[in-house]
Design a protein around this motif. Structure first.
Motif, PDB file in Angstrom:
ATOM      1  N   ILE A 138      -7.335 -50.957 -47.314  1.00 27.87           N
ATOM      2  CA  ILE A 138      -6.746 -52.280 -48.203  1.00 27.87           C
ATOM      3  C   ILE A 138      -8.145 -53.043 -48.476  1.00 27.87           C
ATOM      4  O   ILE A 138      -8.976 -53.486 -47.654  1.00 27.87           O
ATOM      5  CB  ILE A 138      -6.006 -52.928 -46.851  1.00 27.87           C
ATOM      6  N   PRO A 139      -8.057 -53.442 -49.738  1.00 31.15           N
ATOM      7  CA  PRO A 139      -9.223 -54.593 -50.066  1.00 31.15           C
ATOM      8  C   PRO A 139      -8.940 -55.812 -49.470  1.00 31.15           C
ATOM      9  O   PRO A 139      -7.747 -56.178 -49.053  1.00 31.15           O
ATOM     10  CB  PRO A 139      -9.096 -54.423 -51.636  1.00 31.15           C
ATOM     11  N   GLY A 140     -10.122 -56.588 -49.337  1.00 31.49           N
ATOM     12  CA  GLY A 140      -9.952 -58.005 -49.198  1.00 31.49           C
ATOM     13  C   GLY A 140     -10.378 -58.211 -47.679  1.00 31.49           C
ATOM     14  O   GLY A 140     -10.677 -57.223 -46.809  1.00 31.49           O
ATOM     15  N   PRO A 141     -10.609 -59.435 -47.432  1.00 33.76           N
ATOM     16  CA  PRO A 141     -11.124 -59.982 -45.933  1.00 33.76           C
ATOM     17  C   PRO A 141     -10.078 -59.677 -44.897  1.00 33.76           C
ATOM     18  O   PRO A 141     -10.782 -59.499 -43.810  1.00 33.76           O
ATOM     19  CB  PRO A 141     -11.297 -61.521 -46.276  1.00 33.76           C
ATOM     20  N   GLU A 148     -13.212 -54.947 -38.158  1.00 35.05           N
ATOM     21  CA  GLU A 148     -14.398 -55.667 -37.447  1.00 35.05           C
ATOM     22  C   GLU A 148     -14.094 -56.101 -36.150  1.00 35.05           C
ATOM     23  O   GLU A 148     -14.958 -55.749 -34.931  1.00 35.05           O
ATOM     24  CB  GLU A 148     -15.075 -56.965 -38.026  1.00 35.05           C
ATOM     25  N   GLY A 149     -12.814 -56.488 -35.823  1.00 41.22           N
ATOM     26  CA  GLY A 149     -12.371 -56.792 -34.709  1.00 41.22           C
ATOM     27  C   GLY A 149     -12.320 -55.602 -33.638  1.00 41.22           C
ATOM     28  O   GLY A 149     -12.285 -55.553 -32.370  1.00 41.22           O
ATOM     29  N   ILE A 157     -12.462 -43.988 -29.642  1.00 41.76           N
ATOM     30  CA  ILE A 157     -11.655 -43.226 -30.775  1.00 41.76           C
ATOM     31  C   ILE A 157     -11.457 -44.732 -31.857  1.00 41.76           C
ATOM     32  O   ILE A 157     -11.825 -44.428 -32.871  1.00 41.76           O
ATOM     33  CB  ILE A 157     -10.430 -42.456 -30.566  1.00 41.76           C
ATOM     34  N   ILE A 158     -10.861 -45.556 -31.172  1.00 37.12           N
ATOM     35  CA  ILE A 158     -10.839 -46.816 -32.205  1.00 37.12           C
ATOM     36  C   ILE A 158     -12.028 -47.388 -32.529  1.00 37.12           C
ATOM     37  O   ILE A 158     -12.119 -47.505 -33.725  1.00 37.12           O
ATOM     38  CB  ILE A 158      -9.535 -47.813 -31.121  1.00 37.12           C
ATOM     39  N   ARG A 159     -12.628 -47.535 -31.725  1.00 39.21           N
ATOM     40  CA  ARG A 159     -14.221 -47.918 -32.002  1.00 39.21           C
ATOM     41  C   ARG A 159     -14.818 -47.317 -33.243  1.00 39.21           C
ATOM     42  O   ARG A 159     -15.004 -47.727 -34.274  1.00 39.21           O
ATOM     43  CB  ARG A 159     -15.254 -47.993 -30.974  1.00 39.21           C
ATOM     44  N   GLU A 160     -14.818 -45.828 -32.940  1.00 44.87           N
ATOM     45  CA  GLU A 160     -15.673 -44.953 -34.026  1.00 44.87           C
ATOM     46  C   GLU A 160     -14.983 -45.093 -35.282  1.00 44.87           C
ATOM     47  O   GLU A 160     -15.376 -44.946 -36.431  1.00 44.87           O
ATOM     48  CB  GLU A 160     -15.687 -43.499 -33.422  1.00 44.87           C
ATOM     49  N   ASN A 161     -13.586 -44.792 -35.126  1.00 50.34           N
ATOM     50  CA  ASN A 161     -13.130 -45.177 -36.619  1.00 50.34           C
ATOM     51  C   ASN A 161     -12.896 -46.332 -37.279  1.00 50.34           C
ATOM     52  O   ASN A 161     -13.218 -46.340 -38.472  1.00 50.34           O
ATOM     53  CB  ASN A 161     -11.530 -44.558 -36.285  1.00 50.34           C
ATOM     54  N   ALA A 162     -13.083 -47.275 -36.706  1.00 46.52           N
ATOM     55  CA  ALA A 162     -13.239 -48.733 -37.119  1.00 46.52           C
ATOM     56  C   ALA A 162     -14.519 -48.769 -37.718  1.00 46.52           C
ATOM     57  O   ALA A 162     -14.917 -49.143 -38.874  1.00 46.52           O
ATOM     58  CB  ALA A 162     -13.039 -49.694 -36.107  1.00 46.52           C
ATOM     59  N   ALA A 167     -18.064 -48.382 -42.565  1.00 49.49           N
ATOM     60  CA  ALA A 167     -19.330 -48.077 -43.391  1.00 49.49           C
ATOM     61  C   ALA A 167     -18.672 -47.229 -44.738  1.00 49.49           C
ATOM     62  O   ALA A 167     -19.310 -47.513 -45.733  1.00 49.49           O
ATOM     63  CB  ALA A 167     -19.778 -46.809 -42.361  1.00 49.49           C
ATOM     64  N   ARG A 168     -17.517 -46.584 -44.600  1.00 54.09           N
ATOM     65  CA  ARG A 168     -17.164 -46.222 -46.046  1.00 54.09           C
ATOM     66  C   ARG A 168     -16.797 -47.328 -46.941  1.00 54.09           C
ATOM     67  O   ARG A 168     -16.891 -47.217 -48.102  1.00 54.09           O
ATOM     68  CB  ARG A 168     -15.603 -45.473 -45.657  1.00 54.09           C
ATOM     69  N   ARG A 169     -16.537 -48.367 -46.530  1.00 54.23           N
ATOM     70  CA  ARG A 169     -16.212 -49.687 -47.509  1.00 54.23           C
ATOM     71  C   ARG A 169     -17.660 -50.246 -47.947  1.00 54.23           C
ATOM     72  O   ARG A 169     -17.397 -51.413 -48.598  1.00 54.23           O
ATOM     73  CB  ARG A 169     -15.422 -50.620 -46.593  1.00 54.23           C
ATOM     74  N   GLY A 170     -18.735 -49.946 -47.132  1.00 48.89           N
ATOM     75  CA  GLY A 170     -19.703 -50.646 -47.548  1.00 48.89           C
ATOM     76  C   GLY A 170     -19.969 -51.869 -46.830  1.00 48.89           C
ATOM     77  O   GLY A 170     -20.858 -52.873 -47.236  1.00 48.89           O
ATOM     78  N   GLU A 171     -19.171 -52.293 -45.630  1.00 51.20           N
ATOM     79  CA  GLU A 171     -19.402 -53.406 -44.983  1.00 51.20           C
ATOM     80  C   GLU A 171     -19.848 -53.278 -43.512  1.00 51.20           C
ATOM     81  O   GLU A 171     -19.245 -54.334 -42.770  1.00 51.20           O
ATOM     82  CB  GLU A 171     -17.956 -54.054 -44.807  1.00 51.20           C
ATOM     83  N   LEU A 172     -20.664 -52.446 -43.341  1.00 51.72           N
ATOM     84  CA  LEU A 172     -21.361 -52.346 -41.972  1.00 51.72           C
ATOM     85  C   LEU A 172     -22.536 -53.261 -41.630  1.00 51.72           C
ATOM     86  O   LEU A 172     -23.292 -53.012 -42.711  1.00 51.72           O
ATOM     87  CB  LEU A 172     -21.292 -50.937 -41.571  1.00 51.72           C
TER      88      LEU A 172
END
Length: 172
Positions: A138-141, A148-149, A157-162, A167-172
């Protein structure tokens, strides 16, 4: 829905090694409809009104077989997700993910925290992982903030996938 109608819809299911035994056109003709999306939505709303878990599943089969993905499904699926009387939470999360809509973010976040009783055995947290992947698309903030939350979640598992989705979105 009658047992005969349920059996007709089951014929739409593609099983490993065997093709469907029914066509969408046959199902539409039986129900007197010409549009698979209209039929799927009618069946879904009826199942929700009656709180019939089996018929929710059949309605989702019709939706998938008819390749119905219109916006008219968004609100019913969001409403249906947190109900604990059905067993289609993973399918609903997958369907919501295909919308790639910021309106689905609160429901997808709920799917990362809540484990329906019938999925309590799932240590791999497949429902949460599907929701996180849907958030990642989903694009957007709104989706970025949700991911991020989840970076600080107690569950690894939840942490790693988030983190992977950020990272995939280039937002890490």
């Amino acid at each position: 829905m009658t047992p005969e109608e349920q059996e007709l819809i089951v014929g739409l299911v593609i099983a490993p090694g065997s093709p469907p035994t029914r066509t969408v056109d046959e199902v539409l003709a039986h129900f007197g409809e010409s549009d698979g999306g209209v039929l799927a939505l009618r069946l879904l709303r009826d199942a929700m009104e009656r709180r019939d878990a089996d018929d929710v599943e059949f309605a989702l089969v019709v939706k998938a077989a008819a390749h119905a993905s219109g916006e008219e499904f968004l609100e019913p699926l969001i409403e249906l997700f947190p109900a604990d009387w059905h067993r289609d939470h993973e399918d609903i999360v997958s369907a919501l993910g295909r919308f790639r809509s910021p309106r689905t973010v609160p429901t997808l976040v709920l799917a990362t925290h809540w484990v329906p009783e019938y999925l309590d055995f799932d240590e791999a947290r497949a429902l949460a992982v599907k929701a996180i992947w849907a958030l990642g698309a989903i694009p957007g903030p709104e989706a970025r903030e949700a991911l991020e939350g989840l970076r600080d979640a107690d569950n690894e598992i939840i942490r790693e996938n988030a983190v992977n989705q950020l990272a995939r979105r280039g937002e890490l």
